[in-house]
Design a protein around this motif. Structure first.
Motif, PDB file in Angstrom:
ATOM      1  N   ASP A  98     107.542  91.501 133.621  1.00  0.00           N
ATOM      2  CA  ASP A  98     107.055  90.121 133.584  1.00  0.00           C
ATOM      3  C   ASP A  98     107.301  89.541 132.183  1.00  0.00           C
ATOM      4  O   ASP A  98     106.445  89.624 131.296  1.00  0.00           O
ATOM      5  CB  ASP A  98     105.554  90.137 133.924  1.00  0.00           C
ATOM      6  N   THR A  99     108.505  89.008 131.981  1.00  0.00           N
ATOM      7  CA  THR A  99     108.864  88.415 130.684  1.00  0.00           C
ATOM      8  C   THR A  99     109.830  87.263 130.932  1.00  0.00           C
ATOM      9  O   THR A  99     110.144  86.943 132.081  1.00  0.00           O
ATOM     10  CB  THR A  99     109.481  89.484 129.755  1.00  0.00           C
ATOM     11  N   SER A 100     110.277  86.627 129.848  1.00  0.00           N
ATOM     12  CA  SER A 100     111.208  85.504 130.021  1.00  0.00           C
ATOM     13  C   SER A 100     112.096  85.403 128.797  1.00  0.00           C
ATOM     14  O   SER A 100     111.739  85.869 127.699  1.00  0.00           O
ATOM     15  CB  SER A 100     110.416  84.202 130.176  1.00  0.00           C
TER      16      SER A 100
ATOM     17  N   GLY B 121     102.488  96.461 117.979  1.00  0.00           N
ATOM     18  CA  GLY B 121     103.453  95.482 117.448  1.00  0.00           C
ATOM     19  C   GLY B 121     102.922  94.721 116.246  1.00  0.00           C
ATOM     20  O   GLY B 121     103.628  94.551 115.248  1.00  0.00           O
ATOM     21  N   LYS B 122     101.667  94.300 116.332  1.00  0.00           N
ATOM     22  CA  LYS B 122     101.107  93.477 115.254  1.00  0.00           C
ATOM     23  C   LYS B 122     101.010  94.278 113.947  1.00  0.00           C
ATOM     24  O   LYS B 122     101.285  93.766 112.869  1.00  0.00           O
ATOM     25  CB  LYS B 122      99.731  92.949 115.660  1.00  0.00           C
ATOM     26  N   GLU B 123     100.573  95.554 114.089  1.00  0.00           N
ATOM     27  CA  GLU B 123     100.464  96.411 112.890  1.00  0.00           C
ATOM     28  C   GLU B 123     101.835  96.626 112.252  1.00  0.00           C
ATOM     29  O   GLU B 123     101.984  96.558 111.029  1.00  0.00           O
ATOM     30  CB  GLU B 123      99.891  97.770 113.300  1.00  0.00           C
TER      31      GLU B 123
ATOM     32  N   ALA C 286     114.944  94.082 113.362  1.00  0.00           N
ATOM     33  CA  ALA C 286     113.858  94.293 114.320  1.00  0.00           C
ATOM     34  C   ALA C 286     113.408  92.985 114.949  1.00  0.00           C
ATOM     35  O   ALA C 286     113.206  92.912 116.155  1.00  0.00           O
ATOM     36  CB  ALA C 286     112.684  94.984 113.652  1.00  0.00           C
ATOM     37  N   ASN C 287     113.237  91.963 114.114  1.00  0.00           N
ATOM     38  CA  ASN C 287     112.665  90.712 114.610  1.00  0.00           C
ATOM     39  C   ASN C 287     113.016  89.604 113.621  1.00  0.00           C
ATOM     40  O   ASN C 287     112.783  89.750 112.416  1.00  0.00           O
ATOM     41  CB  ASN C 287     111.136  90.885 114.717  1.00  0.00           C
ATOM     42  N   LEU C 288     113.571  88.505 114.115  1.00  0.00           N
ATOM     43  CA  LEU C 288     113.970  87.395 113.239  1.00  0.00           C
ATOM     44  C   LEU C 288     112.763  86.844 112.474  1.00  0.00           C
ATOM     45  O   LEU C 288     112.873  86.460 111.314  1.00  0.00           O
ATOM     46  CB  LEU C 288     114.629  86.292 114.083  1.00  0.00           C
TER      47      LEU C 288
ATOM     48  N   GLY D 280     119.578  93.527 119.540  1.00  0.00           N
ATOM     49  CA  GLY D 280     118.183  93.934 119.487  1.00  0.00           C
ATOM     50  C   GLY D 280     117.967  94.937 118.366  1.00  0.00           C
ATOM     51  O   GLY D 280     118.746  95.005 117.406  1.00  0.00           O
ATOM     52  N   ASN D 281     116.903  95.718 118.516  1.00  0.00           N
ATOM     53  CA  ASN D 281     116.549  96.710 117.498  1.00  0.00           C
ATOM     54  C   ASN D 281     117.169  98.054 117.892  1.00  0.00           C
ATOM     55  O   ASN D 281     116.758  98.664 118.870  1.00  0.00           O
ATOM     56  CB  ASN D 281     115.017  96.794 117.432  1.00  0.00           C
ATOM     57  N   THR D 282     118.167  98.500 117.112  1.00  0.00           N
ATOM     58  CA  THR D 282     118.825  99.777 117.416  1.00  0.00           C
ATOM     59  C   THR D 282     118.378 100.874 116.442  1.00  0.00           C
ATOM     60  O   THR D 282     119.115 101.838 116.203  1.00  0.00           O
ATOM     61  CB  THR D 282     120.358  99.634 117.385  1.00  0.00           C
TER      62      THR D 282
END
Ligand code: UT7
Length: 324
Positions: free
Chosen positions: A28-30, A216-218, A253-255, A280-282
């Motif tokens: 369940d994502t988009s 994720g937040k940590e 990892a994340n922009l 993505g994150n490799t």
């Protein structure tokens, strides 16, 4: 004592392109959620190729780029958390695959910082005079340990491999390395269990899956603190300023992590090289894949100073200052 230069790079990405829309059929994502929270648009998933195959293909390209023969390689280090087997090491399998008969080969495990740890380790061997060259690879088939029912993690990761060849040189190349770890505070925030103990003395109550779990937040908080810290440390120790640096290649990892880090450092985001939208994150592969992409695009000019900066599970982190 000689200097240590990167004389060639290579990378290999599996052919299986998986878009955000593909993922939204499995969890369940988009595309909207993944793009806006991470910057990732697609990633590659292995179609049956194991980590050593990705690593070997990246290694062959790096050898071609360096104009070197496999039999001349003295040291192979593979940084990975998704090796083919507990033993032999993925580096030993690569040794056979590429025909590096004269090399010593071993793996190291430092998650997404693995390539930086590998660079630093091989740098010490060459600087100390024990080896004249080294092949350092970051390679992952993370899709083996991703739970494709967990939307918190499966949208983030991808498979791939990147490699670099280091050689003793009269010219300056790798100028400085910094690595760190914190196994005390951070070990729960990013995790993937191995095989559980099951022997005549120990019975398994419930078999655990070997899947990545993450707070994720940590990890986000850790990343936006440690990237500026690792960059500032390397600049301070080498008497450089950010103005002296042409590019920063962060672990992909994340922009939003990159944007936060750039803001904290008060540096133009354009200084950071980002290709996570495609892959993505490799993990350990992300930095050498980006380095190879930049090298092949002709972005790296002789004398340019660049910083590689990694962070990941363990927790681990590190940075490398290179004069191209
Ligand atoms: O190599 C190092 C490895 N890891 C990292 O660098 C990851 C660092 N952390 C991150 O990049 C971000 O924390 C994530 C991208 C993982 C998550 O972003 P976030 O902005 O921290 O989102 P969140 O975890 O706070 O989740 C927000 C909402 C939640 O729903 P509720 O509770 O607000 O209703 C989640 O359940 O988004 C939900 N969510 C999703 N929705 C759609 C979580 N994952 C997804 C998803 N699709 N894939």
């Amino acid at each position: 004592m000689s200097e240590v230069k990167i004389i060639g790079t290579g990378s290999y990405m599996p052919k299986g392109i998986t878009t955000n829309d593909d993922l939204s059929k499995w969890v369940d994502t988009s595309d909207e959620w993944i793009s806006s929270r991470t910057g990732i648009k697609e990633r590659r998933l292995s179609i049956g190729e194991n980590t050593s195959e990705l690593a070997s293909k990246a290694a062959i390209k790096a050898l071609e780029n360096a104009n070197m023969k496999a039999e001349d390689i003295e040291l192979i280090i593979v940084a990975t958390i998704t090796g083919d087997s507990f033993t032999p090491s993925t580096a030993c399998i690569v040794q056979e695959n590429i025909g590096a008969f004269n090399a010593v080969a071993f793996d190291i495990s430092a998650a997404c910082s693995g390539f930086i740890f590998g660079l630093n380790t091989s740098y010490q061997f060459i600087k100390g005079g024990q080896m004249k060259n080294a092949l350092v690879i970051g390679a992952e088939v993370l899709s083996k340990i991703v739970d494709f029912k967990d939307r918190n993690t499966c949208v983030l990761f991808g498979d791939g491999a990147g490699a670099a060849i280091l050689k003793a040189s009269k010219e300056q190349g790798i100028l400085y390395n910094y690595i760190g770890s914190d196994g005390i505070n951070g070990k729960e925030s990013l995790n993937c269990p191995a095989v559980q103990i099951s022997n005549p003395y120990t019975k398994i109550e419930k078999k655990e899956e070997s899947f990545i779990t993450m707070n994720g937040k940590e990890v986000f908080r850790f990343a936006v603190k440690i990237i500026p810290k690792s960059i500032e440390k390397i600049l301070e120790d080498t008497n450089n300023s950010l103005d002296d640096i042409k590019y920063i290649i962060p672990h992909q990892a994340n922009l939003r992590i990159v944007e936060f880090a750039a803001k904290k450092l008060k540096v133009d985001i354009e200084k950071f090289y980002v290709n996570l939208d495609k892959y993505g994150n490799t993990s350990s592969a992300s930095i050498p894949i980006a380095l190879d992409e930049m090298n092949r695009k002709g972005l790296l000019k002789k004398g340019d100073k660049i910083i590689l900066v990694g962070f990941g599970g363990g927790l681990t982190w590190g940075s490398t200052l290179i004069q191209w």
